[in-house]
Motif scaffolding. Structure first.
Motif, short mmCIF file in Angstrom:
data_model
loop_
_atom_site.label_atom_id
_atom_site.label_comp_id
_atom_site.label_asym_id
_atom_site.label_seq_id
_atom_site.Cartn_x
_atom_site.Cartn_y
_atom_site.Cartn_z
N ALA A 148 0.89 -1.16 0.00
CA ALA A 148 0.00 0.00 0.00
C ALA A 148 0.92 1.21 0.00
O ALA A 148 1.48 1.56 1.03
N GLY A 169 -1.67 0.82 -5.19
CA GLY A 169 -1.66 -0.51 -4.60
C GLY A 169 -0.77 -1.36 -5.50
O GLY A 169 -0.99 -1.42 -6.72
N ALA A 216 -3.17 -3.85 3.39
CA ALA A 216 -3.85 -4.83 2.54
C ALA A 216 -4.08 -6.14 3.29
O ALA A 216 -3.35 -6.48 4.21
N PHE A 245 -7.65 -3.54 -0.10
CA PHE A 245 -6.77 -2.45 0.32
C PHE A 245 -7.60 -1.42 1.10
O PHE A 245 -8.78 -1.19 0.80
#
Lengths: 242, 601
Positions: B302, B307, B335, B346
């Motif tokens: 993250a 992401g 995540a 996420f």
């Protein structure tokens, strides 16, 4: 929950797009500050020219050299007094006070988008910046109150000069811009404004023993991280506008 | 508080509503009738809304950390080993013995200024993230007077005696350690790696040699654009050191809008200096948090505006597989993988966790979760948003934060903390329709400010992270202590599913290093699949009843009779595969029964 009033909602300007039924509810939900007697200026409630900040020349968003900026920091804030042995330094207090002004101008800028025919994407970004920075202003004001320091209000930016702040001329230009021109100018000026905030964080951390109190440390890091990500996003949006 | 902070951009909010109606939205948000709205404020007597779970107890903070103003003494993350829970705090950590979850005992309280203090446990070693500018090598209060005393990196404690932890080493890193993630060595069980996510710029070289901020992501001497990788020989933790940088950002550009792919853009007019503009063009330079799934050789990063999915087959040379952006997200934060490694959730820590971003005017797609699928090509596809459907107050710092899986077979269920938004349990089995199955929330610590009265910073509180560990949910309450909760059966969760989840026992659990969940051969596991087939009307009711009584009958048998009965059911399930709308769960049921048959002597 906050209390909202129909009164305040009715004071807000309307546009054709707001004719949807949902809007009444939204304004009820979102628009309130009635009964607080506040004179906080938003673009809808005051003219920008009257609320112009002191002019700082065209370098306002240029060359983030700490020394160059040192001479540009102007404000009418009261002196800082701290108890001996305090983990908080004068630079910390000034950072919080000035960042309130810096954020407040950013919020002011975002609210110009409301009436400028900005694209949905720019409106969405403006909304995110508005909500983010308005929330942080409250945190910074609370922190200053906790440490017995003067907590500037959201109008204070008009009496402050800091890296990345828009000049009176730039504000006027942004207020007058519409549609795609607004999008482009907003993004460029907000990138510079964010760069200024990041410079303020860097300057804070360069000051001896500053930024060590945990709340200020976390907030400064958060401002840097959030605004770096937004700068990146704004560059991408700008590239897609061309 | 200024009026202005309460006003919100009306037109943009309208636009947000319109955008929120796009396909990624699947829930009603916010709900005006949610029982979590308008709870009574209070530190220890706040109003509570709870559904689908019960609060067993709240273990209070030790007196040393018992202050609620600001962040100085707030609790941070959790790690688990045996009967012990390790709870980080910005000013140290606590070790709880939870052998009796109704009466957790504090075995030790270590006072050591270490914001933010996220812990991980590996055997007898406890690793703690240190980032703050006021952290000292000697742990003491009073701030850093001499930069040479500044500690930013990972502290390593020997906790072989949990009543007397001993600081073994401070591993300094250039960007400090906001969070960290334990990754096992692929072959050597005596060695681990620690991926360090440092969210700041590099420290000055005068403070720590070799640290440098630069604009070239591929430059090996550049401290930015890398996760510091610490290698720890477990038998000699004093030799732990930074061995390399995981350069997983190289080649990324600024984040595109949702669904877009990264592409480089060139710095243009408005850039103040070529180097600075270049740095912004490079995209992210660090992660907030990375979750490893070692059993799958995967890592979900993250990382600021992205992401990122990474292959960690070789932890010293990780390879980026894909990166997705969604500019609704402010800071990709953490995540959680589904157990099969085909989905990842996420979270977005919009506002950094100290802002009240779960009020009615805060959009669903900002500050919540998003569910993504991981394709066979190991690329990510975004599916839906989820955010707690409450309208929290301006006194409640709230945004999506940390969580982990609950081991219900056949479903993807996680528990998560939302700061003062509380704890909730989310089913994300259908990546397009994540939904809530249980929650626990308290009112704000602070009452609303009195009109016209100067208001201080207020309490930052709520669940930093909530995790399932060996049958119970543990939530790190930042201001109030350690909450221990029990999940209860409900319309969304059967007693069998809950019983199956409670069968999964772990010796050690660091949520950022996700373990592969495996269920023992047991009847509740088989019945979980049966309950799910019933819930989804995936088989005719008569057939479900027949299967239920056949399974009951098999359970009453022993030895070869039971094995034969179970095998017969498995055989009979072959014809259900075609008739069912949920072949995967029919297979799940068959596998569970086959496992039971094999385990029957």
């Amino acid at each position: 929950m906050m209390h909202f009033s129909q009164d305040d909602a009715d004071r807000r300007p309307r546009r054709a797009r707001t004719a949807l039924l949902a809007v009444t509810a939204l304004l009820l939900l979102l628009g309130a500050c009635a009964g607080r007697g506040s004179a906080i200026a938003t673009p809808a409630a005051s003219t920008t020219a009257a609320g112009a900040p002191p002019s700082q020349g065209e370098d306002a968003h240029a060359g983030h050299d700490a020394d160059a900026h040192a001479g540009h920091v102007m404000h009418d804030l009261p002196p800082v007094t701290l108890p001996a042995g305090s983990l908080v330094t004068e630079a910390d207090v000034r950072f919080m006070q000035m960042m309130i002004g810096h954020h407040a101008q950013a919020v002011y800028m975002t609210r110009l988008a409301e009436h400028a025919g900005a694209s949905d994407r720019v409106l969405k970004l403006a909304q995110k910046i508005d909500l983010s920075q308005a929330g942080e202003i409250a945190l910074m004001q609370g922190w200053l109150v906790d440490y017995g320091q003067h907590a500037p209000d959201t109008d204070s930016w008009r009496r402050m000069s800091m890296p990345g702040m828009l000049t009176a001329a730039q504000l006027e230009q942004l207020s007058a811009a519409r549609g795609r021109d607004f999008d482009r100018l907003f993004l460029r000026l907000m990138i510079a404004h964010h760069e200024g905030a990041i410079q303020m964080v860097a300057d804070l951390l360069k000051s001896p023993r500053a930024g060590q109190e945990v709340d200020i440390n976390v907030l400064a890091n958060e401002i840097e991280a959030a605004q770096l990500a937004e700068i990146e996003l704004m560059w991408q949006m700008l590239a897609e506008l061309r | 508080m200024e009026c202005f902070t309460m006003r919100v951009f009306a037109l943009a909010s309208l636009s947000a509503l319109v955008l929120a109606a796009a396909p990624l939205a699947a829930q009603t948000y916010p709900s005006a009738t949610d029982p979590r709205n308008n709870l009574k404020p209070g530190l220890h007597d706040a109003g509570i809304a709870i559904q689908g779970m019960r609060l067993i107890t709240t273990a209070p903070k030790p007196p040393a950390f018992d202050s609620i103003r600001g962040l100085t003494f707030v609790n941070s993350d959790l790690a688990f080993r045996g009967n012990l829970v390790y709870q980080g705090n910005f000013a140290g950590f606590v070790i709880y013995d939870v052998s009796n979850p109704e009466r957790p005992q504090i075995l030790s309280t270590v006072e050591c200024i270490t914001s933010q203090g996220d812990p991980s446990i590996v055997g007898n070693l406890l690793f703690v993230s240190a980032e703050g500018a006021g952290n000292r090598n000697d742990c003491a209060k009073g701030g850093v007077q001499d930069p040479a005393d500044h500690m930013a990196g990972v502290r390593i404690y020997d906790v072989s005696n949990p009543r007397a932890p001993r600081l073994v080493k401070n591993v300094q890193t250039c960007k400090g350690s906001h969070t960290h993630t334990v990754i096992p060595h692929p072959t050597d069980r005596g060695t681990i790696y620690i991926y360090v996510s440092g969210s700041q710029g590099a420290r000055p070289e005068t403070e720590l040699a070799g640290c440098r901020n630069g604009a070239d992501p591929a430059d090996e001497t550049n401290s930015l654009y890398r996760l510091d990788v610490i290698k720890v020989p477990l038998a000699r933790p004093q030799d732990a050191e930074v061995v390399t940088g995981a350069r997983i950002f190289t080649g990324l550009g600024p984040a595109p809008a949702r669904g877009g792919r990264a592409r480089p853009v060139r710095a243009a007019a408005g850039a103040d200096s070529a180097e600075m503009a270049q740095m912004r063009m490079n995209g992210p330079r660090n992660c907030h948090d990375v979750t490893a799934y070692p059993a799958m050789n995967l890592l979900a990063g993250a990382c600021s505006s992205y992401g990122i999915l990474v292959d960690i087959s070789n932890p010293e040379k990780p390879v980026r597989l894909d990166a997705v952006a969604d500019t609704n997200f402010s800071l990709w934060h953490t995540a959680v993988f589904s157990n099969d490694g085909k989905k990842v959730v996420f979270t977005d820590e919009w506002g950094g966790g100290t802002s009240p971003n779960c009020q009615a005017q805060h959009p669903l797609e900002m500050g919540g979760n998003t569910t993504l699928m991981i394709g066979a090509d190991r690329r990510l596809t975004q599916h839906a948003y989820f955010k707690i459907p409450t309208a929290q107050t301006p006194q409640e710092n709230c945004v999506s934060h940390n969580g982990g899986l609950i081991p219900v077979p056949g479903r993807d269920i996680m528990v998560q903390g939302w700061y003062q938004g509380g704890v909730n349990v989310i089913d994300f089995t259908d990546p397009d329709k994540p939904f809530e199955i249980a929650f626990f929330d308290r009112g704000p610590v602070d009452a609303a400010p009195v009109e016209g009265q100067a208001r201080g910073r207020g309490a930052i509180a709520g669940s930093w992270g909530a995790y399932w560990y060996n049958g119970l949910i543990y939530s790190a309450e930042m201001a109030r202590g350690l909450d221990i909760l029990e999940l209860l059966p409900s319309e969304h969760l059967s007693a069998n599913e809950l019983a199956a989840a409670k069968l999964v026992m772990m010796e050690e659990y660091n949520p950022q290093s996700q373990p592969k969940l495996e269920w023992p051969a047991a009847f509740p596991v088989a019945r979980s699949f049966l309950d799910q087939l019933a819930r989804g009307n995936a088989l005719p009711a008569a057939r479900l009843a027949e299967l239920a009584s056949a399974i009951d009958a098999a359970e009453r048998m022993t030895g070869t009779a039971r094995r034969g009965a179970l095998t017969n059911i498995v055989t009979s399930l072959r014809r259900d595969l075609e008739g069912s709308s949920d072949a995967a769960r029919v297979r799940g049921l068959a596998d569970a029964l086959r496992g039971l048959a094999m385990a029957t002597n």
